[in-house]
Motif scaffolding. Structure first.
Motif, PDB file in Angstrom:
ATOM      1  N   GLY A   1     -12.825  -5.005  -4.595  1.00  0.00           N
ATOM      2  CA  GLY A   1     -12.199  -4.078  -3.663  1.00  0.00           C
ATOM      3  C   GLY A   1     -12.808  -4.083  -2.264  1.00  0.00           C
ATOM      4  N   ILE A   2     -14.127  -4.252  -2.181  1.00  0.00           N
ATOM      5  CA  ILE A   2     -14.767  -4.278  -0.853  1.00  0.00           C
ATOM      6  C   ILE A   2     -14.317  -5.499  -0.058  1.00  0.00           C
ATOM      7  CG2 ILE A   2     -16.997  -4.663   0.307  1.00  0.00           C
ATOM      8  CD1 ILE A   2     -16.530  -1.776  -0.322  1.00  0.00           C
ATOM      9  N   THR A   3     -14.251  -6.651  -0.700  1.00  0.00           N
ATOM     10  CA  THR A   3     -13.772  -7.855  -0.012  1.00  0.00           C
ATOM     11  C   THR A   3     -12.340  -7.660   0.450  1.00  0.00           C
ATOM     12  OG1 THR A   3     -15.256  -9.214  -1.343  1.00  0.00           O
ATOM     13  CG2 THR A   3     -13.440 -10.346  -0.245  1.00  0.00           C
ATOM     14  N   LEU A   4     -11.506  -7.080  -0.400  1.00  0.00           N
ATOM     15  CA  LEU A   4     -10.118  -6.803  -0.014  1.00  0.00           C
ATOM     16  C   LEU A   4     -10.070  -5.859   1.183  1.00  0.00           C
ATOM     17  CD1 LEU A   4      -7.060  -6.822  -0.320  1.00  0.00           C
ATOM     18  CD2 LEU A   4      -7.307  -5.115  -2.141  1.00  0.00           C
ATOM     19  N   ILE A   5     -10.876  -4.827   1.166  1.00  0.00           N
ATOM     20  CA  ILE A   5     -10.882  -3.872   2.282  1.00  0.00           C
ATOM     21  C   ILE A   5     -11.352  -4.545   3.571  1.00  0.00           C
ATOM     22  CG2 ILE A   5     -12.033  -1.799   3.176  1.00  0.00           C
ATOM     23  CD1 ILE A   5     -11.808  -0.648   0.315  1.00  0.00           C
ATOM     24  N   LYS A   6     -12.375  -5.383   3.491  1.00  0.00           N
ATOM     25  CA  LYS A   6     -12.842  -6.100   4.688  1.00  0.00           C
ATOM     26  C   LYS A   6     -11.736  -6.975   5.266  1.00  0.00           C
ATOM     27  CE  LYS A   6     -17.775  -6.198   3.706  1.00  0.00           C
ATOM     28  NZ  LYS A   6     -18.944  -7.011   3.365  1.00  0.00           N
ATOM     29  N   LYS A   7     -11.037  -7.702   4.404  1.00  0.00           N
ATOM     30  CA  LYS A   7      -9.948  -8.564   4.867  1.00  0.00           C
ATOM     31  C   LYS A   7      -8.793  -7.722   5.438  1.00  0.00           C
ATOM     32  CE  LYS A   7     -10.928 -12.433   1.775  1.00  0.00           C
ATOM     33  NZ  LYS A   7     -11.022 -13.554   2.685  1.00  0.00           N
ATOM     34  N   THR A   8      -8.542  -6.581   4.812  1.00  0.00           N
ATOM     35  CA  THR A   8      -7.498  -5.683   5.306  1.00  0.00           C
ATOM     36  C   THR A   8      -7.872  -5.161   6.692  1.00  0.00           C
ATOM     37  OG1 THR A   8      -6.880  -5.030   3.064  1.00  0.00           O
ATOM     38  CG2 THR A   8      -6.233  -3.537   4.838  1.00  0.00           C
TER      39      THR A   8
ATOM     40  N   PHE B   1      -5.289  -5.954   9.350  1.00  0.00           N
ATOM     41  CA  PHE B   1      -4.403  -4.774   9.422  1.00  0.00           C
ATOM     42  C   PHE B   1      -5.240  -3.530   9.730  1.00  0.00           C
ATOM     43  CE2 PHE B   1      -2.981  -7.873   6.303  1.00  0.00           C
ATOM     44  CZ  PHE B   1      -1.760  -8.237   6.825  1.00  0.00           C
ATOM     45  N   PRO B   2      -5.805  -3.445  10.925  1.00  0.00           N
ATOM     46  CA  PRO B   2      -6.762  -2.376  11.238  1.00  0.00           C
ATOM     47  C   PRO B   2      -6.190  -0.960  11.185  1.00  0.00           C
ATOM     48  CG  PRO B   2      -6.175  -3.606  13.211  1.00  0.00           C
ATOM     49  CD  PRO B   2      -5.563  -4.337  12.057  1.00  0.00           C
ATOM     50  N   ASN B   3      -4.887  -0.797  11.213  1.00  0.00           N
ATOM     51  CA  ASN B   3      -4.306   0.543  11.156  1.00  0.00           C
ATOM     52  C   ASN B   3      -4.101   1.049   9.730  1.00  0.00           C
ATOM     53  OD1 ASN B   3      -4.188   0.813  13.949  1.00  0.00           O
ATOM     54  ND2 ASN B   3      -2.245  -0.284  14.036  1.00  0.00           N
ATOM     55  N   THR B   4      -4.318   0.191   8.742  1.00  0.00           N
ATOM     56  CA  THR B   4      -4.186   0.595   7.348  1.00  0.00           C
ATOM     57  C   THR B   4      -5.453   1.314   6.909  1.00  0.00           C
ATOM     58  OG1 THR B   4      -2.723  -1.269   6.856  1.00  0.00           O
ATOM     59  CG2 THR B   4      -3.830  -0.234   4.979  1.00  0.00           C
ATOM     60  N   LYS B   5      -5.313   2.536   6.446  1.00  0.00           N
ATOM     61  CA  LYS B   5      -6.455   3.285   5.916  1.00  0.00           C
ATOM     62  C   LYS B   5      -6.718   2.802   4.498  1.00  0.00           C
ATOM     63  CE  LYS B   5      -6.843   6.171   9.398  1.00  0.00           C
ATOM     64  NZ  LYS B   5      -6.304   5.437  10.491  1.00  0.00           N
ATOM     65  N   CYS B   6      -7.981   2.746   4.106  1.00  0.00           N
ATOM     66  CA  CYS B   6      -8.345   2.208   2.794  1.00  0.00           C
ATOM     67  C   CYS B   6      -9.131   3.225   1.977  1.00  0.00           C
ATOM     68  CB  CYS B   6      -9.180   0.940   2.956  1.00  0.00           C
ATOM     69  SG  CYS B   6      -8.300  -0.394   3.799  1.00  0.00           S
ATOM     70  N   ILE B   7      -8.756   3.339   0.708  1.00  0.00           N
ATOM     71  CA  ILE B   7      -9.461   4.189  -0.247  1.00  0.00           C
ATOM     72  C   ILE B   7      -9.935   3.288  -1.383  1.00  0.00           C
ATOM     73  CG2 ILE B   7      -9.235   6.084  -1.904  1.00  0.00           C
ATOM     74  CD1 ILE B   7      -7.105   7.303  -0.036  1.00  0.00           C
ATOM     75  N   LEU B   8     -11.219   3.402  -1.705  1.00  0.00           N
ATOM     76  CA  LEU B   8     -11.836   2.595  -2.756  1.00  0.00           C
ATOM     77  C   LEU B   8     -12.050   3.447  -3.994  1.00  0.00           C
ATOM     78  CD1 LEU B   8     -13.285  -0.105  -3.550  1.00  0.00           C
ATOM     79  CD2 LEU B   8     -15.383   0.959  -2.692  1.00  0.00           C
TER      80      LEU B   8
ATOM     81  N   LEU C   1       1.251  -8.857   0.067  1.00  0.00           N
ATOM     82  CA  LEU C   1       2.124  -7.696   0.279  1.00  0.00           C
ATOM     83  C   LEU C   1       1.864  -7.039   1.637  1.00  0.00           C
ATOM     84  CD1 LEU C   1       2.264  -6.001  -3.222  1.00  0.00           C
ATOM     85  CD2 LEU C   1       4.218  -6.665  -1.825  1.00  0.00           C
ATOM     86  N   LEU C   2       0.610  -6.945   2.029  1.00  0.00           N
ATOM     87  CA  LEU C   2       0.288  -6.375   3.342  1.00  0.00           C
ATOM     88  C   LEU C   2       0.969  -7.176   4.446  1.00  0.00           C
ATOM     89  CD1 LEU C   2      -3.476  -5.584   2.770  1.00  0.00           C
ATOM     90  CD2 LEU C   2      -1.783  -3.926   3.565  1.00  0.00           C
ATOM     91  N   GLU C   3       0.944  -8.486   4.325  1.00  0.00           N
ATOM     92  CA  GLU C   3       1.579  -9.362   5.313  1.00  0.00           C
ATOM     93  C   GLU C   3       3.097  -9.174   5.320  1.00  0.00           C
ATOM     94  OE1 GLU C   3       1.509 -11.951   8.360  1.00  0.00           O
ATOM     95  OE2 GLU C   3      -0.322 -11.589   7.231  1.00  0.00           O
ATOM     96  N   LYS C   4       3.673  -9.121   4.140  1.00  0.00           N
ATOM     97  CA  LYS C   4       5.126  -9.050   3.990  1.00  0.00           C
ATOM     98  C   LYS C   4       5.693  -7.682   4.343  1.00  0.00           C
ATOM     99  CE  LYS C   4       8.582  -9.540   0.358  1.00  0.00           C
ATOM    100  NZ  LYS C   4       8.763  -9.681  -1.087  1.00  0.00           N
ATOM    101  N   GLU C   5       5.000  -6.610   3.985  1.00  0.00           N
ATOM    102  CA  GLU C   5       5.531  -5.249   4.111  1.00  0.00           C
ATOM    103  C   GLU C   5       4.895  -4.449   5.247  1.00  0.00           C
ATOM    104  OE1 GLU C   5       8.132  -4.392   2.477  1.00  0.00           O
ATOM    105  OE2 GLU C   5       8.122  -6.088   1.091  1.00  0.00           O
TER     106      GLU C   5
END
Length: 121
Positions: free
Chosen positions: A61-68, A72-79, A40-44
Motif C-alpha cells: 500500500g505504501i508503494t501504491l500511495i507513493k506512485k499515486t 495524481f497529487p490531488n487524490t487523497k489516500c487512506i492506508l 484505474l487511476l489513469e483511466k478514471e
C-alpha cells in the motif's frame, strides 16, 4: 455528481462488502492489486480518494500511495492495515504521504468519517 472512491485490497470479499456499503453515496472503483489500481487511476481520473490495504502481493500500500502521489497529487489516500505496529512504524519513518492510516478491521462508520474528512480538504 458523486465523488469517486477507489478501494484496493487483495481480498475479494472485502471489496464486495465495501461496494455494497458505499455504492449509493459514491462512485466506487475496486482493484485487487496496486498495478490494477494505477491502471484505474489513469483511466478514471480524477479519483477523489484512494483507500488501500497495506499488505498486498507485488506492491504494498505504501508503494501504491507513493506512485499515486507522484502521478495524481490531488487524490487523497487512506492506508488500512490489520497490523497496528506497521502503521506506527510507517507513520514514524515515512514522510506524510497519505491523508490517514486506519487499523483493520475498521468500522464502516469510521471509514466513512475519514472519507468525508479527506473529501473536505
Amino acid at each position: 455528481m458523486k465523488h469517486k472512491l477507489l478501494f484496493v485490497d487483495d481480498e475479494k470479499n472485502i471489496l464486495l462488502a465495501i461496494r455494497r456499503h458505499f455504492r449509493q453515496k459514491y462512485e466506487i472503483y475496486l482493484a485487487s492489486s496496486g498495478i490494477e489500481a494505477l491502471e484505474l487511476l489513469e483511466k478514471e481520473e480524477p479519483i477523489d480518494v484512494l483507500i488501500t490495504d497495506y499488505f498486498m502481493p507485488m506492491m504494498n500500500g505504501i508503494t501504491l500511495i507513493k506512485k499515486t502521489n507522484e502521478s495524481f497529487p490531488n487524490t487523497k489516500c487512506i492506508l488500512l492495515s490489520g497490523n497496528t505496529e506497521i502503521l506506527n512504524t510507517i507513520e514514524d519513518n515515512e514522510s506524510i504521504i497519505y491523508f490517514k492510516s486506519l487499523s483493520k478491521p475498521c468500522s464502516s462508520f469510521e471509514l466513512e468519517n475519514n472519507i468525508q474528512l479527506a473529501l473536505s480538504q
